[in-house]
Design a protein around this motif. Structure first.
Motif, PDB file in Angstrom:
ATOM      1  N   LYS A  34       0.944  -1.293   0.010  1.00  0.00           N
ATOM      2  CA  LYS A  34       0.062   0.022  -0.015  1.00  0.00           C
ATOM      3  C   LYS A  34       0.808   1.473  -0.115  1.00  0.00           C
ATOM      4  CE  LYS A  34      -3.774  -2.170   2.229  1.00  0.00           C
ATOM      5  NZ  LYS A  34      -4.909  -2.342   3.396  1.00  0.00           N
ATOM      6  N   GLU A  55      -2.767   6.577   3.650  1.00  0.00           N
ATOM      7  CA  GLU A  55      -2.332   5.375   3.159  1.00  0.00           C
ATOM      8  C   GLU A  55      -3.496   4.829   2.114  1.00  0.00           C
ATOM      9  OE1 GLU A  55      -2.540   1.087   5.162  1.00  0.00           O
ATOM     10  OE2 GLU A  55      -0.937   2.274   5.989  1.00  0.00           O
ATOM     11  N   SER A  56      -3.147   4.278   1.060  1.00  0.00           N
ATOM     12  CA  SER A  56      -4.127   3.901   0.010  1.00  0.00           C
ATOM     13  C   SER A  56      -4.803   2.726   0.543  1.00  0.00           C
ATOM     14  CB  SER A  56      -3.323   3.455  -1.285  1.00  0.00           C
ATOM     15  OG  SER A  56      -2.614   2.193  -1.058  1.00  0.00           O
ATOM     16  N   PRO A  59      -3.572  -1.901  -2.465  1.00  0.00           N
ATOM     17  CA  PRO A  59      -2.345  -2.100  -2.974  1.00  0.00           C
ATOM     18  C   PRO A  59      -1.847  -1.472  -4.339  1.00  0.00           C
ATOM     19  CG  PRO A  59      -2.971  -4.291  -2.155  1.00  0.00           C
ATOM     20  CD  PRO A  59      -4.161  -3.357  -2.373  1.00  0.00           C
TER      21      PRO A  59
END
Length: 84
Positions: A34, A55-56, A59
């Protein structure tokens, strides 16, 4: 007494610099792939707040072909990051 004050000041500066260095490098991609970036205000679409980072949710896609990074960096989880 003066020596102690100087020593205490140097210790405070050293710990402050270490905290800044840790904070600056804390938004690196995660081990599960990620992406992470430093948060300035809100996070963009597809990202969630994780501490001082965004944070994404999913992934990042891994490159399928050869990938080159600029000098002084290395490939980690599909992104060029500074060499340690």
């Amino acid at each position: 007494m003066i020596r102690f004050a100087i020593f205490a000041a140097l210790v405070a500066v050293a710990f402050g610099a270490a905290d800044d260095a840790l904070a600056a490098g804390s938004c690196r991609p995660t081990r599960d792939g990620k992406d992470r970036m430093e948060r300035s205000g809100g996070c963009p679409s597809g990202y969630v707040v994780r501490g001082a980072c965004c944070e994404s949710v999913r992934p990042i896609s891994q490159p399928t072909g050869p990938h080159t990074c600029p000098p002084g960096t290395m490939l980690r989880l599909g992104a060029c990051v500074p060499r340690p």
